[in-house]
Scaffold this active site. Structure first.
Site, PDB file in Angstrom:
ATOM      1  N   VAL A  10       0.876  -1.169   0.000  1.00 20.94           N
ATOM      2  CA  VAL A  10       0.000   0.000   0.000  1.00 20.94           C
ATOM      3  C   VAL A  10       0.911   1.215   0.000  1.00 20.94           C
ATOM      4  O   VAL A  10       2.086   1.126   0.345  1.00 20.94           O
ATOM      5  CB  VAL A  10      -0.967   0.025   1.213  1.00 20.94           C
ATOM      6  CG1 VAL A  10      -2.018  -1.069   1.085  1.00 20.94           C
ATOM      7  CG2 VAL A  10      -0.232  -0.085   2.519  1.00 20.94           C
ATOM      8  N   SER A  11       0.374   2.362  -0.386  1.00 20.49           N
ATOM      9  CA  SER A  11       1.209   3.548  -0.547  1.00 20.49           C
ATOM     10  C   SER A  11       1.542   4.273   0.748  1.00 20.49           C
ATOM     11  O   SER A  11       2.552   4.946   0.837  1.00 20.49           O
ATOM     12  CB  SER A  11       0.539   4.525  -1.511  1.00 20.49           C
ATOM     13  OG  SER A  11       0.408   3.915  -2.776  1.00 20.49           O
ATOM     14  N   THR A  12       0.671   4.161   1.757  1.00 23.60           N
ATOM     15  CA  THR A  12       0.920   4.876   3.004  1.00 23.60           C
ATOM     16  C   THR A  12       0.664   3.961   4.195  1.00 23.60           C
ATOM     17  O   THR A  12      -0.046   2.971   4.085  1.00 23.60           O
ATOM     18  CB  THR A  12       0.001   6.114   3.153  1.00 23.60           C
ATOM     19  OG1 THR A  12      -1.344   5.677   3.287  1.00 23.60           O
ATOM     20  CG2 THR A  12       0.126   7.059   1.963  1.00 23.60           C
ATOM     21  N   GLN A  15      -3.030   3.146   5.128  1.00 26.94           N
ATOM     22  CA  GLN A  15      -3.860   2.267   4.311  1.00 26.94           C
ATOM     23  C   GLN A  15      -3.834   0.836   4.850  1.00 26.94           C
ATOM     24  O   GLN A  15      -2.859   0.388   5.434  1.00 26.94           O
ATOM     25  CB  GLN A  15      -3.400   2.299   2.861  1.00 26.94           C
ATOM     26  CG  GLN A  15      -3.685   3.642   2.199  1.00 26.94           C
ATOM     27  CD  GLN A  15      -3.159   3.695   0.784  1.00 26.94           C
ATOM     28  OE1 GLN A  15      -2.053   3.247   0.510  1.00 26.94           O
ATOM     29  NE2 GLN A  15      -3.953   4.250  -0.117  1.00 26.94           N
TER      30      GLN A  15
END
Length: 183
Positions: A10-12, A15
């Site tokens: 996931v990007s962050t 998330q």
């Protein structure tokens, strides 16, 4: 003995990874909470190092493995060349060896769509920032250094100090230092 290895990204850190590879039986799983713009991700590198001939790498979707078509294609070619099967669950694709012409075409089309989506996201983000700036609600990132620190650096450079050492001393990149010196 071949293993089922999962890679989840996931990007962050905010998330949630729960929906990715839900219900897929895995022997080991690697998880990154970082942008997919680069393939230099700690858990991806650990996963790539761990995979062996006969293993299957399970990834929720192509864009979870990498953002750029070139990176995705390079990773899949490298892995299948080592005897690793790569399975993208969302797309329903499995790669295990040399791709035929149809697989290559579809693979590149799906990758192009992923890159297009990323470009659209960037455009929307830029539009949102521009709109917020126009409304006076977005001030941008706070300066890394105070005006006094910038002046100190300029004085030290004028006195002959090494720029690389100054960047380290003040905890900024050399690019940031050069940008400050240009103003």
């Amino acid at each position: 003995m071949s293993k089922n290895i999962g890679y989840i990204r996931v990007s962050t850190v905010d998330q949630n990874t729960d929906r990715q590879l839900d219900g897929v039986e895995l022997d080991k799983r690697y998880e990154d909470k970082i942008s997919g713009a680069s393939t230099k991700r700690p858990q991806l590198q650990a996963c790539l190092d761990y995979l062996r001939d006969g293993d299957t790498l399970h990834v929720h979707s192509m864009d979870r493995l990498a953002r750029s078509m070139r990176d995705i294609e390079d990773l899949v070619k490298e892995l299948t060349g080592r005897g690793v099967t790569v399975r993208f669950h969302k797309e329903g694709w499995t790669f295990n060896g040399k791709m035929d012409a149809t697989q290559t075409l579809l693979f590149q089309m799906l990758g192009a769509v992923s890159q297009f989506e990323r470009s659209i996201i960037r455009e929307r983000q830029a539009e949102g920032i521009a709109k917020a700036k126009a409304a006076g609600k977005y001030k941008g990132r706070k300066p890394t250094l105070s005006p006094e620190q910038v002046q100190e650096i300029k004085d030290k450079v004028a006195a002959g100090a090494e720029k690389k050492a100054l960047a380290q001393e003040y905890g900024v990149s050399r690019q940031t230092l050069y940008r400050m010196l240009a103003t």
